[in-house]
Design an enzyme around this catalytic site. Sequence first.
Site, short mmCIF file in Angstrom:
data_model
loop_
_atom_site.label_atom_id
_atom_site.label_comp_id
_atom_site.label_asym_id
_atom_site.label_seq_id
_atom_site.Cartn_x
_atom_site.Cartn_y
_atom_site.Cartn_z
N HIS B 188 0.81 -1.21 0.00
CA HIS B 188 0.00 0.00 0.00
C HIS B 188 0.84 1.26 0.00
O HIS B 188 0.47 2.26 -0.60
CB HIS B 188 -0.96 0.00 1.18
CG HIS B 188 -2.25 -0.63 0.82
ND1 HIS B 188 -3.25 0.07 0.20
CD2 HIS B 188 -2.67 -1.90 0.90
CE1 HIS B 188 -4.25 -0.75 -0.08
NE2 HIS B 188 -3.92 -1.96 0.35
N GLU B 429 -14.01 -7.17 -7.23
CA GLU B 429 -12.60 -7.43 -6.89
C GLU B 429 -12.38 -8.85 -6.39
O GLU B 429 -11.31 -9.19 -5.92
CB GLU B 429 -12.10 -6.41 -5.87
CG GLU B 429 -12.95 -6.32 -4.62
CD GLU B 429 -12.52 -5.18 -3.69
OE1 GLU B 429 -11.34 -4.81 -3.71
OE2 GLU B 429 -13.38 -4.69 -2.95
N ASP B 453 -6.95 -6.01 -5.97
CA ASP B 453 -7.39 -7.19 -5.24
C ASP B 453 -7.83 -8.31 -6.18
O ASP B 453 -7.59 -9.47 -5.91
CB ASP B 453 -8.50 -6.84 -4.25
CG ASP B 453 -7.93 -6.40 -2.91
OD1 ASP B 453 -6.85 -6.92 -2.54
OD2 ASP B 453 -8.55 -5.56 -2.24
N CYS B 500 -10.95 0.66 -11.63
CA CYS B 500 -10.12 1.50 -10.78
C CYS B 500 -9.06 0.59 -10.19
O CYS B 500 -9.33 -0.52 -9.81
CB CYS B 500 -10.93 2.18 -9.68
SG CYS B 500 -11.79 1.05 -8.58
#
Lengths: 85, 547
Positions: B188, B429, B453, B500
């Site tokens: 992240h 996802e 994901d 996205c």
Amino acid sequence: MKEFTYIITDPEGIHARPAGELVKAAKSYKCSIKLTKDGKSGDCKKIFGIMGLAVKSGNEVTITLDGEDEDEAFAGIREFMERNL
Amino acid sequence: MRVYKGKSVFGGTAVGKICVYQKDEQQVRRVKVEDTQKEKDRYHSASETAMEQLRALYEKALKEVGEHNAAVFEVHQMMLEDDDFIESVENIIELQEVNAEYAVAVTGENFAQVFAAMDDEYMRGRAADVKDISERLLAVLSGKGTGGIQGEEPVIVLADDLAPSETVQMDKDKVLSFVTVHGSLNSHTAILARTMGIPALVGTDIPLDGIVDGKLAIVDGANGCIYVEPDEDTVAEMLERKNKEEEKKRLLQTLKGKKNITLDGQEVMLYANIGNIKDLAMVIQNDAGGIGLFRSEFIYLEADDFPDEEEQFQIYKKVAETMAGKRVIIRTLDIGADKKCDYFKMEAEENPALGCRAIRICLTRPEIFKTQLRALLRASAFGNIAVMYPMITSLWEIRRIKEIVEEVKKELEEQCIEYGNPDQGVMIETPASVMISGELAKEVDFFSIGTNDLTQYTLAIDRQNPKLDEFYDSHHPAVLEMIRMVTENAHKAGIWAGICGELEADLQLTREFLAMGVDELSVSPKQILPIRKIVLETDVSEYIRNR
């Protein structure tokens, strides 16, 4: 009460990580487990007590067990030390 | 000049001084108290929180550095639980009638001194472990976060590793670049650096000490290395490159205000992903058509306790008003996996990525979900908000969510509070949601495919694990086929589908997505103009003929 002596062979002695593992192993028993080196002892269930003894490779230590499951702990802790320390 | 290699997260160039990131030292004052029981309670609850942090750290370390190195966090837990340590803290509070902070600091000092006095070098090193746990306790007790950047000048932040929360909390104006010793390309922190358009290196083989601290350095994102105390030639070369990069940026600015329409007339929506209200300026500057992903969990990650309805409402309202009628897709909270909040008091899990996260938390703890929904529905009255739900795997989940939304609307109605009717969508996802996308499409207004994901779950690869970077193929045909399938199912049901995720930032795929008929692409603000350039230069039918 039961007792055995053991000579530490791990080149690093009982440093932080093995001390943690010893505490984990000792905590799985009900009886009291004491480690004595040069007349000073520490409670095997307390990490500061064990690390505070600064046990090094070649040191002879005595393990003293006292309580209801001492037989089982005797075998268990001895095996742990032989395997890890 | 010394050169250190790392993996590049974002291919820019940064020039500046290095700041080695350190956790804050806590200042402790001795305060007399009357209620010693209260201080003991404070200590015990801080100790519990610290234990949770350590458990989480252990889990993280286990994955990243292996059992051997992670064991230190287990030892820290044992130290916290040690009877002698606890007794000492309690005794000091009780006998001296002082605050918990002071008792912890003194106990930490005393225990550390025992180790420091030993004749064994290794054991002397353990004094640092004792200090570490007392610092952790003090940080919890004071309610302060740990770590920060000092000084006014922007710097290259050098750290062992950075937690997402640490990256988030840093003042972005002071960060020229992130360089970490650990971390993976897909962590992240890496994603955040990309979002912010900040050159960053992870997995860098660099010492974290006085040798580099405060020294001038250049981060070369294109070649994945950092030059410490660079020679004149390197400085000249890098500055020239930096100028070229800036020139390119200026050229892209000329694309502002143009429509996203291909040579053969296919139009696509280009939206921005944002993780913070501070990113809004970037959205406007880069001429985004809307916000395709507002990561609302950052409101939670930056707080010390559950953000209340009013606080959330003000944030959503501000975003909606700033975007002035343009669509703002807000994803409901996506906490869990590597994004942790202490106050959620989540139990430690074997497999956090497959555990209680995102919508699963919302459906098991509806009180948290309802607060967010109330804020979202109220803010919808002030702009064009759409709500998106993450981690959906089953049809019943979306039906249950819609019921809860109706309940919330009814409550607002009864309380005579103004609200809007936002579009609702599913974030695709999980492979499960792909397979049932035909059915899901009948329940919602739009789909947005979260490729990060989706790739992790489809390939069964932990994207936090740096050792697996070579296996993590973001262009994997399985993932691309899923995107095609979801888009087709969306169109059959008459709804739109977007993407996205970091995959979209991959300019190579833009044409492929256009060929699939994807309606919306949501990327970090800095990627909007480069993608617009590709859209404007593409002839989709020709691309399909030639592929």
